[in-house]
Design a protein around this motif. Structure first.
Motif, short mmCIF file in Angstrom:
data_model
loop_
_atom_site.label_atom_id
_atom_site.label_comp_id
_atom_site.label_asym_id
_atom_site.label_seq_id
_atom_site.Cartn_x
_atom_site.Cartn_y
_atom_site.Cartn_z
N LEU A 165 34.15 12.17 -22.74
CA LEU A 165 33.77 13.47 -22.19
C LEU A 165 32.89 14.17 -23.21
CD1 LEU A 165 34.05 15.95 -20.26
CD2 LEU A 165 36.10 16.56 -21.57
N LEU A 166 31.66 14.47 -22.81
CA LEU A 166 30.70 15.15 -23.67
C LEU A 166 30.10 16.30 -22.90
CD1 LEU A 166 28.75 12.00 -24.98
CD2 LEU A 166 30.76 13.06 -26.01
N GLY A 167 30.13 17.49 -23.46
CA GLY A 167 29.54 18.62 -22.75
C GLY A 167 29.60 19.87 -23.58
N PHE A 168 28.75 20.82 -23.26
CA PHE A 168 28.76 22.08 -23.98
C PHE A 168 29.94 22.94 -23.56
CE2 PHE A 168 27.27 26.56 -24.35
CZ PHE A 168 27.41 26.63 -25.73
N LEU A 169 30.15 23.08 -22.24
CA LEU A 169 31.26 23.89 -21.75
C LEU A 169 32.35 22.97 -21.26
CD1 LEU A 169 32.07 26.85 -21.22
CD2 LEU A 169 31.16 26.60 -18.91
N GLY A 170 33.51 23.04 -21.91
CA GLY A 170 34.62 22.18 -21.53
C GLY A 170 35.01 22.39 -20.07
N PRO A 171 35.42 21.30 -19.37
CA PRO A 171 35.72 21.43 -17.94
C PRO A 171 36.85 22.39 -17.63
CG PRO A 171 36.38 19.28 -18.81
CD PRO A 171 35.57 19.93 -19.87
N ARG A 172 37.83 22.49 -18.52
CA ARG A 172 38.93 23.43 -18.28
C ARG A 172 38.45 24.86 -18.34
NH1 ARG A 172 44.09 23.22 -22.17
NH2 ARG A 172 42.54 24.08 -23.60
#
Length: 495
Positions: free
Chosen positions: A168-175
């Motif tokens: 999981l890579l992203g600026f805004l975490g999914p939670r």
């Protein structure tokens, strides 16, 4: 998915028993009672005093600095103490002129320390940038998960950025996204594989391949070039009609830049922009060695539908910047049917990207070799021409438009394309006569008929040109390059 720990990275990448910790006692910062309890629990659970380990070790005997996050320590979050440890390690690696491998796994900023923790990313990013400005390699291996300020700072600044599969890579975490917007983040976006498809990261490899990949990359980036190859004897250039070369260059079985690398180069490490069908990439970017000569390779992927768009030219500019940052020679392989002619290309700044490529390439300080491998149609081809030395396959050609386009302008039809291709002087022999091409590499009679022999022949000549250019002082080489392109077309300059 299960998480890969910091110790796992250390043990998988470094020579056995070579790791030496750089970690001093963690900096003491003011904490609340509740935060102190969280820190104590994290230390007891992990046996660490902070969320990162730093140190040095060896990869195949080569000294390398290492920074790795431990997600089990407060989700690998970065506060003042962790940031200070990271920054000190980067600065030490720079001072000792060591390549640096960073492997984040983090939820981002440590919320318990608030905005002060958020600002720590500035000093980490500054340290990384100064390391890179010292022309030292910075390699990144992202692990599940990497989000927030860590992904938006030291996780995204690598000369090469790889990830473990499924991360999981992203600026805004999914939670966080779901809590803020009341809906789950669209599935499949924040994955390593999707970000590779869009050119955000360079590759997705399992941890067991990381050591080998780092070793290859560092061999290109840091090892001295091999001895100059023997100069091949010049061969006679047959008088081939221009239209015959155009037709030969369009054969679907003609070897392209990928084939050239597979059969003519060693230590290949492919980077972002390498032929993702998902985003229609038209640029290949790689590190490689031709005949022992290290280089960054920037090549146009061949194909009748591989029109060059602004994104491809941004990939090209990344290759130029990578060569400059690592002080590596740059090899540019030209093979394009032309620019993408679309609303999206215009609004995406196609003309501006061509202009930027031209300006940056012709003033690049490292040695440069352009290879006209096949089709050389329009601005995207021109954007990769102005190098120190220009090679052309016998059937390579260069023109402002494909011959059919020139025919449509002059004759309002496409039937005169063979006539226009001859009149415009687009074939390799004409380009050499005008001082645009330095060396013509033979095809016997067509590269598609002898692809491996052709690839090896081209690679030997590339290696010889790279070796010769390395011996020329920077100021002398750049002055000669600028004078060369100033004089093209002026009276008395044709050969």
């Amino acid at each position: 998915m299960s998480r890969t720990g910091a110790d796992d990275v250390r043990d998988a990448v470094l020579d056995r028993g070579s790791f030496l910790s750089w970690d001093a006692a963690a900096l003491t910062v003011p904490v609340s009672d509740s935060y102190a309890a969280e820190l104590a629990a994290a230390r007891a659970a992990t046996g660490r005093d902070e969320a990162v380990l730093t140190g040095e070790g060896r990869i195949n005997g080569r000294r390398v600095a290492v920074i790795a996050s431990d997600f089990d320590f407060l989700a690998g979050s970065i506060g003042v103490a962790a940031a200070e440890r990271i920054t000190a390690a980067i600065q030490r690696a720079t001072a000792e002129r060591l390549p640096l491998l960073a492997s984040p796994s983090s939820g981002g900023t440590r919320m318990q320390e608030g905005t002060v923790a958020f600002l720590q990313m500035v000093k980490i990013a500054a340290a990384v940038e100064l390391h890179k400005r010292a022309h030292l390699p910075y390699l990144v291996y992202l692990r599940h998960p990497t989000t927030g300020g860590v992904f938006a700072s030291w996780g995204s600044l690598g000369h090469i950025t790889l990830s473990e599969p499924g991360a999981l890579l992203g600026f805004l975490g999914p939670r966080v996204y779901e809590q803020l917007y009341g809906a789950p983040f669209p599935p499949g976006v924040q994955t390593a594989e999707n970000l590779q498809a869009y050119g955000v990261i360079d590759g997705v490899i399992p941890l067991k391949w990381l050591r080998r990949t780092c070793a290859r990359a560092l061999k290109v980036m840091l090892d001295e070039p091999g001895p100059a190859p023997a100069k091949p004897a010049p061969e006679p250039i047959p008088d081939v009609p221009a239209w015959d070369s155009v037709c030969a260059s369009r054969r679907p079985d003609r070897p392209g830049v990928g084939f050239l690398l597979r059969h003519g180069a060693t230590e290949r490490v492919f980077l972002a922009g390498t032929g993702s069908a998902d985003r229609g990439a038209t640029i290949l970017l790689a590190l490689a060695r031709f005949g022992g000569q290290p280089t960054v390779v920037l090549g146009q992927l061949r194909g009748a539908d591989q029109l060059t768009d602004p994104a491809a030219l941004r990939d090209a500019r990344r290759g130029m910047a990578l060569a400059a940052g690592l002080r590596l020679p740059l090899v540019l392989v030209i093979d394009t049917p032309g620019p993408a002619l679309s609303v999206e290309a215009e609004q995406g700044g196609l003309a501006a990207q061509i202009a930027a490529c031209l300006a940056e390439l012709v003033t690049l300080e490292v040695p440069t070799v352009s290879v006209l491998l096949g089709q050389g149609s329009g601005g995207p081809a021109l954007a990769m021409v102005p190098a120190d030395r220009v090679l052309a396959a016998l059937h390579g050609w260069l023109a402002p438009l494909p011959p059919e386009g020139a025919s449509a302008i002059v004759f309002r039809d496409t039937e005169h394309a063979p006539e226009l291709s001859a009149a415009q002087g687009i074939r390799s022999a004409d380009l050499q006569a005008h001082g645009i091409v330095d060396v013509i590499v033979g095809e016997h009679p067509d590269a598609a008929e002898e692809p491996i022999d052709f690839a090896k022949r081209m690679s030997r000549i590339i290696a010889g040109e790279l070796s010769a250019l390395r011996a020329v002082p920077v100021e002398e080489r750049m002055a000669a390059r600028l004078e060369r392109y100033r004089r093209i077309g002026l009276p008395g300059t044709a050969t």
